[in-house]
Design an enzyme around this catalytic site. Structure first.
Site, PDB file in Angstrom:
ATOM      1  N   TYR A   1      30.887  38.751  25.975  1.00 55.72           N
ATOM      2  CA  TYR A   1      32.221  38.299  25.571  1.00 55.72           C
ATOM      3  C   TYR A   1      32.349  38.213  24.047  1.00 55.72           C
ATOM      4  O   TYR A   1      33.445  38.095  23.516  1.00 55.72           O
ATOM      5  CB  TYR A   1      32.558  36.935  26.193  1.00 55.72           C
ATOM      6  CG  TYR A   1      32.680  36.961  27.714  1.00 55.72           C
ATOM      7  CD1 TYR A   1      32.834  38.161  28.399  1.00 55.72           C
ATOM      8  CD2 TYR A   1      32.651  35.787  28.450  1.00 55.72           C
ATOM      9  CE1 TYR A   1      32.939  38.186  29.782  1.00 55.72           C
ATOM     10  CE2 TYR A   1      32.759  35.810  29.836  1.00 55.72           C
ATOM     11  CZ  TYR A   1      32.901  37.013  30.492  1.00 55.72           C
ATOM     12  OH  TYR A   1      33.010  37.041  31.868  1.00 55.72           O
TER      13      TYR A   1
ATOM     14  N   ASP B   1      32.092  30.556  39.581  1.00 53.90           N
ATOM     15  CA  ASP B   1      33.339  30.486  40.349  1.00 53.90           C
ATOM     16  C   ASP B   1      33.063  30.660  41.835  1.00 53.90           C
ATOM     17  O   ASP B   1      33.658  29.996  42.678  1.00 53.90           O
ATOM     18  CB  ASP B   1      34.323  31.569  39.889  1.00 53.90           C
ATOM     19  CG  ASP B   1      35.257  31.051  38.812  1.00 53.90           C
ATOM     20  OD1 ASP B   1      34.885  30.061  38.155  1.00 53.90           O
ATOM     21  OD2 ASP B   1      36.348  31.620  38.638  1.00 53.90           O
TER      22      ASP B   1
END
Ligand code: NAD
Length: 370
Positions: A143, A255
């Protein structure tokens, strides 16, 4: 007992202030019943800060966040501020906090509350008793790595590029957080990578192995490829205690693990920085959910994720494991008694407001402490 410890409370927008009010209620209980009073400083973050000061986080609040012993954060954002330029959007306040506090380790527990076992998408016999922690590297990896961008090739077509980069120091510091956590839990760490196809994964595995060998022989370390980890999480999640991975893999895996336990309104998180000379770590605790503008102001928010974030703060910033256990047991007791906010409502249970849920947790604390 903790009077000299300073907390910064940043309720933020939407349901943030509503769920933070219930933390204040529980804090008041600990202050009165356990003489566990913190010095609390309040601050603005997000849209409410933009409305007041033209920025989602003032320099003053940023400076406070760097000074205090821990930050409790509610949620930010909402349609009112969606039209703003990216540089002053509410979410920028949170990103600035994470960056300037250098919060490189994100802790996301996945704990199944027995009374909510039916809310899981997995069979009860697979998830019953689940209690694991995913440690995500938060400030490095693909990222942030360079080169990055979308470039035009000679033939006129375009190519998107991102780069997975991890230094030894970055791997070691997040690996250390995972191994330290495991020491206080069931002493098992799964380190997740793709060492079979990525050089950054080869280095990840080497550094984890060396760190483990040098300092953490009392903890068991196992390596697992990320694709297998995803499969194992839904096949047999109880095999895990602590899982650690880089930013991208842990983003996805956390998640997935979170949904094993049911609702967004139940999920806390912690983000930790490096310890300073005195052993004090910068830390920010927040629910995983956002500001839920669709239900804000209606007393429908589930305060449990925020209360669990407070419990994580007691455990990880102040080493108050007994007190953290007490909060978690009180929440289980209330759920056992059949109270539910709308998001976790089940047939035959009693639907209650945010406030009633908070009051019930305090009554349960009274019972447990009697
Ligand atoms: P959200 O998490 O706010 O809401 C998603 C859904 O879950 C909504 O239906 C909401 O009502 C429900 N929900 C969330 N928390 C709940 C709770 N405690 N109790 C009961 N129901 C709950 O995500 P979203 O709708 O995608 O985003 C809304 C706003 O929040 C956006 O502005 C977004 O940018 C922001 N956001 C902020 C954070 C943060 O502050 N860390 C995180 C995610 C989203």
């Amino acid at each position: 007992m903790a009077r000299n410890k300073r907390l910064l409370l940043l309720p933020g927008d939407g349901i943030g202030p509503e769920v933070m009010a219930e933390v204040r209620r529980v804090m008041a209980w600990f202050d009165k019943r356990r003489a566990l009073g913190f010095e609390v400083v309040d601050g603005l973050v997000g849209g409410i800060s933009y409305d007041r000061h033209g920025t989602p986080l003032t320099d003053e609040v940023m400076a406070l966040a760097l000074e205090v012993d821990a930050v409790l954060f509610g949620a930010v954002g909402g349609p009112k501020w969606d039209h703003l330029d990216f540089s002053v959007k509410p979410e920028r306040g949170l990103l600035r906090l994470r960056k300037e506090m250098d919060l490189f380790a994100n802790l996301r527990p996945a704990v199944l509350f027995e009374p909510l076992i039916e809310a899981s998408t997995l069979k009860p016999e697979v998830v019953r008793g689940l209690d694991m922690m995913i440690v995500r590297e938060l400030t490095g990896g693909i990222y942030f790595g360079t080169p990055r961008g979308i470039e035009r090739l000679a033939d006129g077509s375009r190519r998107g590029v991102n780069t997975e980069v991890y230094s030894e120091a970055e791997i070691e510091r997040v690996g250390r957080v995972a191994l330290e956590l495991a020491r206080k839990r069931r002493k098992l760490v799964h380190s997740v990578d793709k060492a079979n196809v990525m050089e950054s994964g080869v280095l990840w595995r080497e550094v984890m192995t060396a760190l483990h060998k040098a300092e953490y022989a009392d903890v068991e370390l196992r390596h697992m490829y990320a694709d297998n980890a995803a499969m194992q999480l839904v096949r047999d999640p109880r095999q895990f205690d602590v899982m650690v991975a880089g930013n991208l893999f842990a983003d996805i895996l956390s998640d997935c693990a979170a949904m094993l336990t049911g609702s967004l309104g139940m999920l806390p998180s912690a983000s930790l920085g490096a310890p300073d000379g005195a052993g004090r770590r910068r830390a920010l605790y927040e629910p995983v959910h956002g500001s839920a503008p669709d239900i804000a102001g209606q007393g429908r928010a589930n305060p449990i994720a925020m209360l669990m974030s407070y419990a994580m703060m007691l455990r990880y910033s102040f080493d108050l494991a007994d007190e953290a256990d007490l909060v978690e047991r009180a929440i289980t007791g209330v759920l056992d008694g059949g109270l539910r906010t709308a998001d976790i409502m089940q047939p035959g249970k009693a639907r209650v407001s945010t406030e009633v849920m908070g009051e019930a947790v305090v009554s349960e604390l009274d019972k447990l402490a009697a």
